[in-house]
Design an enzyme around this catalytic site. Structure first.
Site, PDB file in Angstrom:
ATOM      1  N   ASP A  49       0.832  -1.210   0.000  1.00  0.00           N
ATOM      2  CA  ASP A  49       0.000   0.000   0.000  1.00  0.00           C
ATOM      3  C   ASP A  49       0.863   1.256   0.000  1.00  0.00           C
ATOM      4  OD1 ASP A  49      -2.679   1.280   0.405  1.00  0.00           O
ATOM      5  OD2 ASP A  49      -1.702   2.016   2.218  1.00  0.00           O
ATOM      6  N   TYR A  54       2.509  10.353   0.478  1.00  0.00           N
ATOM      7  CA  TYR A  54       3.538   9.847   1.384  1.00  0.00           C
ATOM      8  C   TYR A  54       4.919  10.342   0.921  1.00  0.00           C
ATOM      9  CZ  TYR A  54      -0.026   6.557   3.169  1.00  0.00           C
ATOM     10  OH  TYR A  54      -1.162   5.995   3.700  1.00  0.00           O
ATOM     11  N   GLN A 180     -10.663   1.903   3.072  1.00  0.00           N
ATOM     12  CA  GLN A 180      -9.446   1.759   3.888  1.00  0.00           C
ATOM     13  C   GLN A 180      -9.585   2.582   5.168  1.00  0.00           C
ATOM     14  OE1 GLN A 180      -4.743   2.768   3.515  1.00  0.00           O
ATOM     15  NE2 GLN A 180      -5.595   1.522   1.905  1.00  0.00           N
ATOM     16  N   ALA A 213      -1.762   0.907  16.083  1.00  0.00           N
ATOM     17  CA  ALA A 213      -2.047   2.287  16.506  1.00  0.00           C
ATOM     18  C   ALA A 213      -0.747   3.100  16.503  1.00  0.00           C
ATOM     19  CB  ALA A 213      -2.732   2.316  17.869  1.00  0.00           C
ATOM     20  N   GLN A 292      11.342  -5.589  11.937  1.00  0.00           N
ATOM     21  CA  GLN A 292       9.944  -5.457  12.396  1.00  0.00           C
ATOM     22  C   GLN A 292       9.017  -6.254  11.474  1.00  0.00           C
ATOM     23  OE1 GLN A 292       9.059  -1.260  12.650  1.00  0.00           O
ATOM     24  NE2 GLN A 292      10.135  -0.990  14.585  1.00  0.00           N
ATOM     25  N   GLU A 295       9.194  -9.859  12.410  1.00  0.00           N
ATOM     26  CA  GLU A 295       8.419 -10.147  13.634  1.00  0.00           C
ATOM     27  C   GLU A 295       6.916 -10.114  13.335  1.00  0.00           C
ATOM     28  OE1 GLU A 295       9.268  -7.594  17.048  1.00  0.00           O
ATOM     29  OE2 GLU A 295       7.258  -7.986  17.872  1.00  0.00           O
TER      30      GLU A 295
HETATM   31  P1  NDP Z   1       1.116   0.492  12.598  1.00  0.00           P
HETATM   32  O1  NDP Z   1       0.053   1.006  13.480  1.00  0.00           O
HETATM   33  O2  NDP Z   1       1.329  -0.978  12.619  1.00  0.00           O
HETATM   34  O3  NDP Z   1       2.472   1.250  12.965  1.00  0.00           O
HETATM   35  C1  NDP Z   1       3.664   0.894  12.330  1.00  0.00           C
HETATM   36  C2  NDP Z   1       4.835   1.473  13.116  1.00  0.00           C
HETATM   37  O4  NDP Z   1       4.915   0.861  14.406  1.00  0.00           O
HETATM   38  C3  NDP Z   1       6.161   1.160  12.441  1.00  0.00           C
HETATM   39  O5  NDP Z   1       6.471   2.066  11.415  1.00  0.00           O
HETATM   40  C4  NDP Z   1       7.111   1.193  13.606  1.00  0.00           C
HETATM   41  O6  NDP Z   1       7.369   2.549  13.929  1.00  0.00           O
HETATM   42  C5  NDP Z   1       6.273   0.557  14.717  1.00  0.00           C
HETATM   43  N1  NDP Z   1       6.414  -0.908  14.703  1.00  0.00           N
HETATM   44  C6  NDP Z   1       5.976  -1.786  13.758  1.00  0.00           C
HETATM   45  N2  NDP Z   1       6.255  -3.048  14.093  1.00  0.00           N
HETATM   46  C7  NDP Z   1       6.889  -2.976  15.277  1.00  0.00           C
HETATM   47  C8  NDP Z   1       7.428  -3.968  16.131  1.00  0.00           C
HETATM   48  N3  NDP Z   1       7.362  -5.266  15.823  1.00  0.00           N
HETATM   49  N4  NDP Z   1       7.999  -3.558  17.280  1.00  0.00           N
HETATM   50  C9  NDP Z   1       8.072  -2.244  17.613  1.00  0.00           C
HETATM   51  N5  NDP Z   1       7.588  -1.251  16.833  1.00  0.00           N
HETATM   52  C10 NDP Z   1       6.997  -1.621  15.674  1.00  0.00           C
HETATM   53  O7  NDP Z   1       0.829   0.845  11.089  1.00  0.00           O
HETATM   54  P2  NDP Z   1       0.934   2.258  10.311  1.00  0.00           P
HETATM   55  O8  NDP Z   1       0.373   3.356  11.121  1.00  0.00           O
HETATM   56  O9  NDP Z   1       2.313   2.375   9.793  1.00  0.00           O
HETATM   57  O10 NDP Z   1      -0.070   1.975   9.118  1.00  0.00           O
HETATM   58  C11 NDP Z   1       0.180   0.878   8.235  1.00  0.00           C
HETATM   59  C12 NDP Z   1      -0.099   1.303   6.816  1.00  0.00           C
HETATM   60  O11 NDP Z   1      -1.468   1.678   6.688  1.00  0.00           O
HETATM   61  C13 NDP Z   1       0.675   2.543   6.333  1.00  0.00           C
HETATM   62  O12 NDP Z   1       1.974   2.251   5.910  1.00  0.00           O
HETATM   63  C14 NDP Z   1      -0.190   2.990   5.188  1.00  0.00           C
HETATM   64  O13 NDP Z   1       0.062   2.189   4.050  1.00  0.00           O
HETATM   65  C15 NDP Z   1      -1.598   2.687   5.711  1.00  0.00           C
HETATM   66  N6  NDP Z   1      -2.213   3.905   6.297  1.00  0.00           N
HETATM   67  C16 NDP Z   1      -3.302   4.431   5.665  1.00  0.00           C
HETATM   68  C17 NDP Z   1      -3.911   5.561   6.125  1.00  0.00           C
HETATM   69  C18 NDP Z   1      -5.096   6.120   5.411  1.00  0.00           C
HETATM   70  O14 NDP Z   1      -5.514   7.251   5.712  1.00  0.00           O
HETATM   71  N7  NDP Z   1      -5.670   5.406   4.470  1.00  0.00           N
HETATM   72  C19 NDP Z   1      -3.410   6.283   7.317  1.00  0.00           C
HETATM   73  C20 NDP Z   1      -2.285   5.617   7.940  1.00  0.00           C
HETATM   74  C21 NDP Z   1      -1.733   4.471   7.447  1.00  0.00           C
HETATM   75  P3  NDP Z   1       8.720   3.023  14.667  1.00  0.00           P
HETATM   76  O15 NDP Z   1       9.708   1.909  14.625  1.00  0.00           O
HETATM   77  O16 NDP Z   1       9.152   4.222  13.886  1.00  0.00           O
HETATM   78  O17 NDP Z   1       8.283   3.412  16.042  1.00  0.00           O
END
Ligand code: NDP
Length: 321
Positions: A49, A54, A180, A213, A292, A295
Site C-alpha cells: 500500500d 507519502y 481503507q 495504533a 519489524q 516479527e
Molecule cells: P502500525 O500502526 O502498525 O504502525 C507501524 C509502526 O509501528 C512502524 O512504522 C514502527 O514505527 C512501529 N512498529 C511496527 N512493528 C513494530 C514492532 N514489531 N515492534 C516495535 N515497533 C513496531 O501501522 P501504520 O500506522 O504504519 O499503518 C500501516 C499502513 O497503513 C501505512 O503504511 C499505510 O500504508 C496505511 N495507512 C493508511 C492511512 C489512510 O488514511 N488510508 C493512514 C495511515 C496508514 P517506529 O519503529 O518508527 O516506532
C-alpha cells in the site's frame, strides 16, 4: 498466510500486507524498503500500500524502484495508491477529488512508480466540495481505461460510501470495491458499528490501517518515547499524546499477559487480532525496519491460535464487555 477476497471482488489479497506511510523516504531508503518488501513477500504478502502524498511522492518512487530491483512478476503482487491531498500547489490540486486532479494525479503516480497500472486506487478522504457523481464517474473511467483495476475509498463515512455505490449502480459504472479505514484494538467503532450494513449490502472489502495504533500496541511507549520511534520524529508531534497516554499504556501492559500465554509478542497479538474480524480483507502493517516486518509476519500464524477464549480476555482488558 491466508488469502481473502477483497470484498465481493474476485481479487485475493494476503491477510497481512505492507504499507509505506512515515517509513519509506523518511526512515527507510530504497535498499531497506526492498529488503522489508522481500521479507513480507517471502512470508506470503501480495499487497503493498502507498499514497501519492507519502513523503511527497518519494514513497511511490522508492516502492517502484524496489519492485524493479526485486524483479517480481507484475501478476504476483497488488499495489495501491491513494489520492486527495495532492503534492503540487494549486486551487485544483489540493484537498480535492475533482476530475482534473484525479486524472493527472493518477498519471503522475504511475510515472513515479514506473508502472502501467495500479491494482487499487483509493479516494484518500472524502471531498465535501466536489459532487460525488463527478468523483464516481472519474474513478469509473480510471478503471475502464485500465489505469487501475479496482477503486475504493478511505475514511469516508457510511453515508458517503452508500451514495457512491448507489450512483455507480444507477449509471452501471464500476462500483467502489473497498474502503481503507483505521482499525485496531483502540479504534473499532467505524469498522464494527458504523459500516456494519455495508458489508452485506454492497460486499465492501476492507484494507485496514494502523494495526499497532502507530506503534502503541507494540508496547514500546510503556516507559516513554524511545529514540527513533515514530513519536520522536519531527512532524509527528501530534501523535505523541495518544502514544504516551497512560490509560492506553496500562491496557497494553495487561495485554502482555495474553501475548505471553500465546507465546507471541504484543505486536504479533495486535496484528493477529485485526485479522479475526471477518470483514477485514487485509491488515496493512507498517514497519521502520526489515526486522519489524519479520516479527510482524508471524502474526499470521498467531492468528490461527487466537481463539474465542483469548478474544474474550482481550475484550475484557480493552473494556468492551
Ligand atoms: P502500525 O500502526 O502498525 O504502525 C507501524 C509502526 O509501528 C512502524 O512504522 C514502527 O514505527 C512501529 N512498529 C511496527 N512493528 C513494530 C514492532 N514489531 N515492534 C516495535 N515497533 C513496531 O501501522 P501504520 O500506522 O504504519 O499503518 C500501516 C499502513 O497503513 C501505512 O503504511 C499505510 O500504508 C496505511 N495507512 C493508511 C492511512 C489512510 O488514511 N488510508 C493512514 C495511515 C496508514 P517506529 O519503529 O518508527 O516506532
Amino acid at each position: 498466510m491466508k488469502y481473502n477476497r477483497l470484498g465481493r471482488s474476485g481479487l485475493k489479497v494476503s491477510e497481512l500486507s505492507l504499507g509505506s506511510w512515515v517509513t519509506f523516504g523518511t526512515q527507510v531508503d530504497t535498499g531497506a524498503a526492498a529488503e522489508a518488501m522481500a521479507v513480507a513477500y517471502d512470508a506470503g504478502v501480495n499487497f503493498f500500500d502507498n499514497a501519492e502524498v507519502y513523503a511527497g511522492g518519494e514513497s511511490e518512487r522508492i516502492m517502484g524502484e524496489a519492485f524493479r530491483r526485486l524483479g517480481w512478476d507484475r501478476e504476483s503482487f497488488v499495489v495501491s495508491s491513494k489520492f486527495f491531498w495532492g503534492i503540487t500547489q494549486g486551487v485544483n490540486t489540493k484537498n480535492t477529488l475533482n476530475r482534473k486532479y484525479l486524472i493527472s494525479a493518477v498519471n503522475a503516480s504511475l510515472d513515479r512508480f514506473g508502472l502501467d497500472y495500479l491494482d487499487l486506487i483509493f479516494c484518500h478522504r472524502s471531498d465535501p466540495e466536489t459532487p460525488i457523481e463527478e468523483t464516481v464517474f472519474t474513478m469509473h473511467e480510471l478503471v475502464a481505461s485500465h489505469k487501475a483495476l479496482y477503486w475504493g475509498t478511505s475514511e469516508w463515512n457510511a453515508e458517503e460510501i452508500r451514495a457512491a455505490y448507489e450512483i455507480a449502480e444507477r449509471h452501471h459504472l464500476h462500483k467502489p470495491v473497498m474502503e481503507q479505514p483505521q482499525y485496531n484494538m483502540f479504534y473499532r467503532e467505524r469498522v464494527e458499528v458504523e459500516y456494519r450494513r455495508l458489508y452485506e449490502d454492497y460486499g465492501m472489502g476492507l484494507t485496514t490501517w494502523s494495526p499497532l495504533a502507530s506503534g502503541l500496541l507494540s508496547g514500546k511507549y510503556i516507559d516513554g518515547v524511545p529514540e527513533g520511534s515514530r513519536a520522536s520524529l519531527p512532524g509527528y508531534e501530534w501523535l505523541r499524546a495518544s502514544l504516551t497516554d497512560p490509560e492506553k499504556n496500562r491496557k497494553v501492559r495487561e495485554l502482555k499477559t495474553v501475548a505471553d500465554s500465546l507465546d507471541c509478542t504484543l505486536s504479533q497479538l495486535a496484528i493477529a487480532w485485526c485479522t479475526k474480524n471477518p470483514n477485514v480483507s487485509t491488515v496493512i502493517t507498517g514497519a521502520s525496519s526489515p526486522q519489524q516486518v519479520r516479527e510482524n509476519m508471524v502474526a499470521a500464524e498467531v492468528a490461527t491460535r487466537l481463539d474465542d477464549t483469548f478474544m474474550t480476555k482481550i475484550d475484557h482488558i480493552l473494556g468492551s464487555n
